[in-house]
Write a protein that holds these residues in place. Structure first.
Motif, PDB file in Angstrom:
ATOM      1  N   ARG A 248      -0.578  26.296  31.610  1.00  0.00           N
ATOM      2  CA  ARG A 248       0.481  25.612  30.867  1.00  0.00           C
ATOM      3  C   ARG A 248       1.716  26.478  30.656  1.00  0.00           C
ATOM      4  O   ARG A 248       2.840  25.990  30.755  1.00  0.00           O
ATOM      5  N   ALA A 249       1.529  27.756  30.369  1.00  0.00           N
ATOM      6  CA  ALA A 249       2.655  28.616  30.011  1.00  0.00           C
ATOM      7  C   ALA A 249       3.162  29.467  31.171  1.00  0.00           C
ATOM      8  O   ALA A 249       4.251  30.028  31.089  1.00  0.00           O
ATOM      9  N   ALA A 250       2.378  29.592  32.219  1.00  0.00           N
ATOM     10  CA  ALA A 250       2.795  30.449  33.334  1.00  0.00           C
ATOM     11  C   ALA A 250       2.592  29.733  34.672  1.00  0.00           C
ATOM     12  O   ALA A 250       1.983  30.259  35.593  1.00  0.00           O
ATOM     13  N   LYS A 251       3.130  28.505  34.754  1.00  0.00           N
ATOM     14  CA  LYS A 251       2.947  27.715  35.972  1.00  0.00           C
ATOM     15  C   LYS A 251       3.575  28.377  37.199  1.00  0.00           C
ATOM     16  O   LYS A 251       3.146  28.141  38.324  1.00  0.00           O
ATOM     17  N   HIS A 252       4.614  29.175  36.967  1.00  0.00           N
ATOM     18  CA  HIS A 252       5.321  29.789  38.094  1.00  0.00           C
ATOM     19  C   HIS A 252       4.851  31.209  38.373  1.00  0.00           C
ATOM     20  O   HIS A 252       5.474  31.925  39.150  1.00  0.00           O
ATOM     21  N   ALA A 253       3.773  31.618  37.730  1.00  0.00           N
ATOM     22  CA  ALA A 253       3.213  32.950  37.998  1.00  0.00           C
ATOM     23  C   ALA A 253       2.642  32.994  39.408  1.00  0.00           C
ATOM     24  O   ALA A 253       2.421  31.963  40.053  1.00  0.00           O
ATOM     25  N   SER A 254       2.408  34.188  39.892  1.00  0.00           N
ATOM     26  CA  SER A 254       1.870  34.369  41.236  1.00  0.00           C
ATOM     27  C   SER A 254       0.537  33.618  41.399  1.00  0.00           C
ATOM     28  O   SER A 254      -0.291  33.626  40.478  1.00  0.00           O
ATOM     29  N   PRO A 255       0.329  32.952  42.553  1.00  0.00           N
ATOM     30  CA  PRO A 255      -0.965  32.286  42.795  1.00  0.00           C
ATOM     31  C   PRO A 255      -2.142  33.235  42.648  1.00  0.00           C
ATOM     32  O   PRO A 255      -3.231  32.833  42.258  1.00  0.00           O
ATOM     33  N   MET A 256      -1.899  34.523  42.929  1.00  0.00           N
ATOM     34  CA  MET A 256      -2.953  35.535  42.777  1.00  0.00           C
ATOM     35  C   MET A 256      -3.430  35.611  41.330  1.00  0.00           C
ATOM     36  O   MET A 256      -4.636  35.735  41.065  1.00  0.00           O
ATOM     37  N   VAL A 257      -2.487  35.495  40.375  1.00  0.00           N
ATOM     38  CA  VAL A 257      -2.835  35.576  38.957  1.00  0.00           C
ATOM     39  C   VAL A 257      -3.711  34.393  38.565  1.00  0.00           C
ATOM     40  O   VAL A 257      -4.722  34.548  37.869  1.00  0.00           O
ATOM     41  N   HIS A 258      -3.334  33.173  38.999  1.00  0.00           N
ATOM     42  CA  HIS A 258      -4.123  31.983  38.682  1.00  0.00           C
ATOM     43  C   HIS A 258      -5.521  32.079  39.297  1.00  0.00           C
ATOM     44  O   HIS A 258      -6.515  31.721  38.655  1.00  0.00           O
ATOM     45  N   THR A 259      -5.588  32.560  40.534  1.00  0.00           N
ATOM     46  CA  THR A 259      -6.883  32.714  41.200  1.00  0.00           C
ATOM     47  C   THR A 259      -7.749  33.728  40.465  1.00  0.00           C
ATOM     48  O   THR A 259      -8.955  33.501  40.256  1.00  0.00           O
ATOM     49  N   LEU A 260      -7.147  34.831  40.032  1.00  0.00           N
ATOM     50  CA  LEU A 260      -7.887  35.874  39.325  1.00  0.00           C
ATOM     51  C   LEU A 260      -8.434  35.353  37.997  1.00  0.00           C
ATOM     52  O   LEU A 260      -9.605  35.564  37.666  1.00  0.00           O
ATOM     53  N   MET A 261      -7.605  34.620  37.237  1.00  0.00           N
ATOM     54  CA  MET A 261      -8.041  34.110  35.938  1.00  0.00           C
ATOM     55  C   MET A 261      -9.173  33.100  36.092  1.00  0.00           C
ATOM     56  O   MET A 261     -10.147  33.112  35.335  1.00  0.00           O
ATOM     57  N   SER A 262      -9.051  32.197  37.077  1.00  0.00           N
ATOM     58  CA  SER A 262     -10.111  31.211  37.302  1.00  0.00           C
ATOM     59  C   SER A 262     -11.405  31.880  37.740  1.00  0.00           C
ATOM     60  O   SER A 262     -12.501  31.461  37.342  1.00  0.00           O
ATOM     61  N   SER A 263     -11.281  32.926  38.560  1.00  0.00           N
ATOM     62  CA  SER A 263     -12.467  33.646  39.016  1.00  0.00           C
ATOM     63  C   SER A 263     -13.154  34.355  37.860  1.00  0.00           C
ATOM     64  O   SER A 263     -14.387  34.361  37.763  1.00  0.00           O
ATOM     65  N   ILE A 264     -12.360  34.951  36.957  1.00  0.00           N
ATOM     66  CA  ILE A 264     -12.934  35.614  35.784  1.00  0.00           C
ATOM     67  C   ILE A 264     -13.698  34.608  34.943  1.00  0.00           C
ATOM     68  O   ILE A 264     -14.816  34.868  34.475  1.00  0.00           O
ATOM     69  N   TYR A 265     -13.108  33.418  34.757  1.00  0.00           N
ATOM     70  CA  TYR A 265     -13.738  32.378  33.932  1.00  0.00           C
ATOM     71  C   TYR A 265     -15.085  31.936  34.501  1.00  0.00           C
ATOM     72  O   TYR A 265     -16.066  31.762  33.764  1.00  0.00           O
ATOM     73  N   LEU A 266     -15.168  31.788  35.829  1.00  0.00           N
ATOM     74  CA  LEU A 266     -16.396  31.282  36.443  1.00  0.00           C
ATOM     75  C   LEU A 266     -17.421  32.371  36.755  1.00  0.00           C
ATOM     76  O   LEU A 266     -18.623  32.121  36.719  1.00  0.00           O
ATOM     77  N   PHE A 267     -16.965  33.584  37.059  1.00  0.00           N
ATOM     78  CA  PHE A 267     -17.880  34.610  37.541  1.00  0.00           C
ATOM     79  C   PHE A 267     -18.325  35.613  36.487  1.00  0.00           C
ATOM     80  O   PHE A 267     -19.448  36.113  36.537  1.00  0.00           O
ATOM     81  N   VAL A 268     -17.455  35.926  35.522  1.00  0.00           N
ATOM     82  CA  VAL A 268     -17.770  37.002  34.582  1.00  0.00           C
ATOM     83  C   VAL A 268     -18.909  36.651  33.614  1.00  0.00           C
ATOM     84  O   VAL A 268     -19.830  37.457  33.440  1.00  0.00           O
ATOM     85  N   PRO A 269     -18.911  35.467  32.956  1.00  0.00           N
ATOM     86  CA  PRO A 269     -20.022  35.181  32.026  1.00  0.00           C
ATOM     87  C   PRO A 269     -21.408  35.250  32.656  1.00  0.00           C
ATOM     88  O   PRO A 269     -22.309  35.889  32.077  1.00  0.00           O
ATOM     89  N   PRO A 270     -21.638  34.644  33.845  1.00  0.00           N
ATOM     90  CA  PRO A 270     -22.983  34.759  34.435  1.00  0.00           C
ATOM     91  C   PRO A 270     -23.386  36.185  34.790  1.00  0.00           C
ATOM     92  O   PRO A 270     -24.572  36.501  34.823  1.00  0.00           O
ATOM     93  N   VAL A 271     -22.390  37.051  35.051  1.00  0.00           N
ATOM     94  CA  VAL A 271     -22.701  38.444  35.381  1.00  0.00           C
ATOM     95  C   VAL A 271     -22.964  39.267  34.122  1.00  0.00           C
ATOM     96  O   VAL A 271     -23.927  40.039  34.057  1.00  0.00           O
ATOM     97  N   LEU A 272     -22.122  39.097  33.098  1.00  0.00           N
ATOM     98  CA  LEU A 272     -22.205  39.949  31.917  1.00  0.00           C
ATOM     99  C   LEU A 272     -23.313  39.554  30.945  1.00  0.00           C
ATOM    100  O   LEU A 272     -23.928  40.420  30.317  1.00  0.00           O
ATOM    101  N   ASN A 273     -23.566  38.252  30.804  1.00  0.00           N
ATOM    102  CA  ASN A 273     -24.525  37.827  29.777  1.00  0.00           C
ATOM    103  C   ASN A 273     -25.931  38.390  29.971  1.00  0.00           C
ATOM    104  O   ASN A 273     -26.544  38.862  29.003  1.00  0.00           O
ATOM    105  N   PRO A 274     -26.508  38.361  31.183  1.00  0.00           N
ATOM    106  CA  PRO A 274     -27.842  38.980  31.319  1.00  0.00           C
ATOM    107  C   PRO A 274     -27.827  40.477  31.032  1.00  0.00           C
ATOM    108  O   PRO A 274     -28.801  41.025  30.503  1.00  0.00           O
ATOM    109  N   ILE A 275     -26.700  41.140  31.347  1.00  0.00           N
ATOM    110  CA  ILE A 275     -26.586  42.572  31.049  1.00  0.00           C
ATOM    111  C   ILE A 275     -26.521  42.786  29.542  1.00  0.00           C
ATOM    112  O   ILE A 275     -27.207  43.653  28.984  1.00  0.00           O
ATOM    113  N   ILE A 276     -25.696  41.977  28.858  1.00  0.00           N
ATOM    114  CA  ILE A 276     -25.545  42.095  27.401  1.00  0.00           C
ATOM    115  C   ILE A 276     -26.887  41.889  26.707  1.00  0.00           C
ATOM    116  O   ILE A 276     -27.303  42.689  25.859  1.00  0.00           O
TER     117      ILE A 276
END
Length: 316
Positions: free
Chosen positions: A265-293
């Motif tokens: 919503r606030a950074a629609k014109h940001a680099s596509p790399m940034v949007h890809t990175l944020m979406s990847s963090i959202y989908l990939f980080v919780p399943p990786v970190l939670n079993p470790i935590i």
């Protein structure tokens, strides 16, 4: 034109996008991504196996943790085929119905994960507010009912999304901005009014993630109020310590989600790399970190996993 496009919908493929600007490095990037998948799937599977095998872990807290592990394995398996297909084989084309199916499973498992986190916050509140009646309140049939309720609610809420998208006309090449199919991406493709889809999507977000996060906050306000009523400092410390792993899991899940929402919503014109990175963090980080935590912070889970390997070695 609309009828013609709709009639030929089965013939319209969807083209996914890899990591913008790093297409030449996909081979190298496949190593960390595949490693994350292995950690997520194996780590969460070990938690499920430990809870199932050890009767000492057949308590509400660990049964809910097992449900969380199931949802995270589901999210990981939902994205794995297209993400690794692009990184390994540059396979960007996906059947439209296959894309809708992937979208449904990603969002359904994400919704289930949010619901399980809410159930876990209720579990922590009951354990601290009424420890003597903890197992009497959260009985096995009640826990199963909660799990089924979360599953059915998530599936029922997400089912209309692919159905409505399937009815719309598509008049041009369908190119998505991620390595997987998301509703926020697919809704940009039809050459028709998608206001109904947008309203429904927003309503689902508010009824699931919005409401769940609000109730989690309310649960922790009640938990804090209860903890402050405990006379001894040691008792307060022990009570709060039982919530640390769950608080970490909530932050790991909701902080990236909020970040993705703000970026869209606030950074629609940001680099596509940034949007890809944020979406990847959202989908990939919780399943990786939670079993470790949970393995690090929760001694019974850690011991349960160790016991699995001990039993395996004894069988060999």
């Amino acid at each position: 034109m609309g009828a013609k496009a709709n009639a030929s919908l089965d013939l319209l493929p969807v083209f996914l996008t890899g990591i913008p600007g790093l297409e030449a490095q996909h081979g190298w990037l496949s190593i960390p991504f595949f490693t994350m998948y292995i950690i997520a799937i194996v780590g969460n599977s070990l938690i499920m196996a430990a809870v199932q095998a050890d009767h000492a872990l057949h308590e509400p807290m660990y049964l809910f943790l097992s449900m969380l592990a199931i949802t995270e394995v589901g999210v990981s398996i939902s994205t794995l085929p297209t993400v690794m297909g692009i990184l390994w084989f540059d396979a960007r084309q996906v059947d439209f119905d296959g894309c809708l199916a992937q979208m449904f499973f990603i969002h359904t498992f994400s919704c289930m994960e949010s619901g399980v986190l809410l159930a876990m916050s209720y579990d922590r509140f009951v354990a601290i507010y009424s420890p003597l009646r903890y197992t009497a309140i959260l009985t096995l049939p009640r826990i199963i009912s909660i799990g089924l309720g979360i599953t059915l609610k998530s599936m029922a809420l997400m089912a209309p999304l692919p159905i409505l998208l399937r009815q719309l006309p598509y008049c041009h090449t369908n190119i998505l901005s991620h390595s997987y199919c998301l509703h926020s991406d697919l809704i940009q493709l039809p050459c028709a009014d998608t206001k109904l889809n947008s309203i429904l999507g927003l309503a689902i977000v508010l009824a699931t993630f919005g409401l769940d996060s609000l109730l989690i906050v309310v649960s922790y306000v009640l938990i804090l109020y209860t903890v402050l009523g405990i006379a001894s400092g040691e008792g307060r410390r022990k009570a709060l310590n039982t919530c640390v792993s769950h608080i970490c899991a909530v932050l790991v899940y909701y902080v990236p989600m909020i970040g993705v929402s703000v970026m869209h919503r606030a950074a629609k014109h940001a680099s596509p790399m940034v949007h890809t990175l944020m979406s990847s963090i959202y989908l990939f980080v919780p399943p990786v970190l939670n079993p470790i935590i949970y393995s690090v912070k929760t001694r019974p889970i850690r011991q349960g996993i160790i016991n699995l390997f001990i039993r395996k070695r004894e069988l060999l």
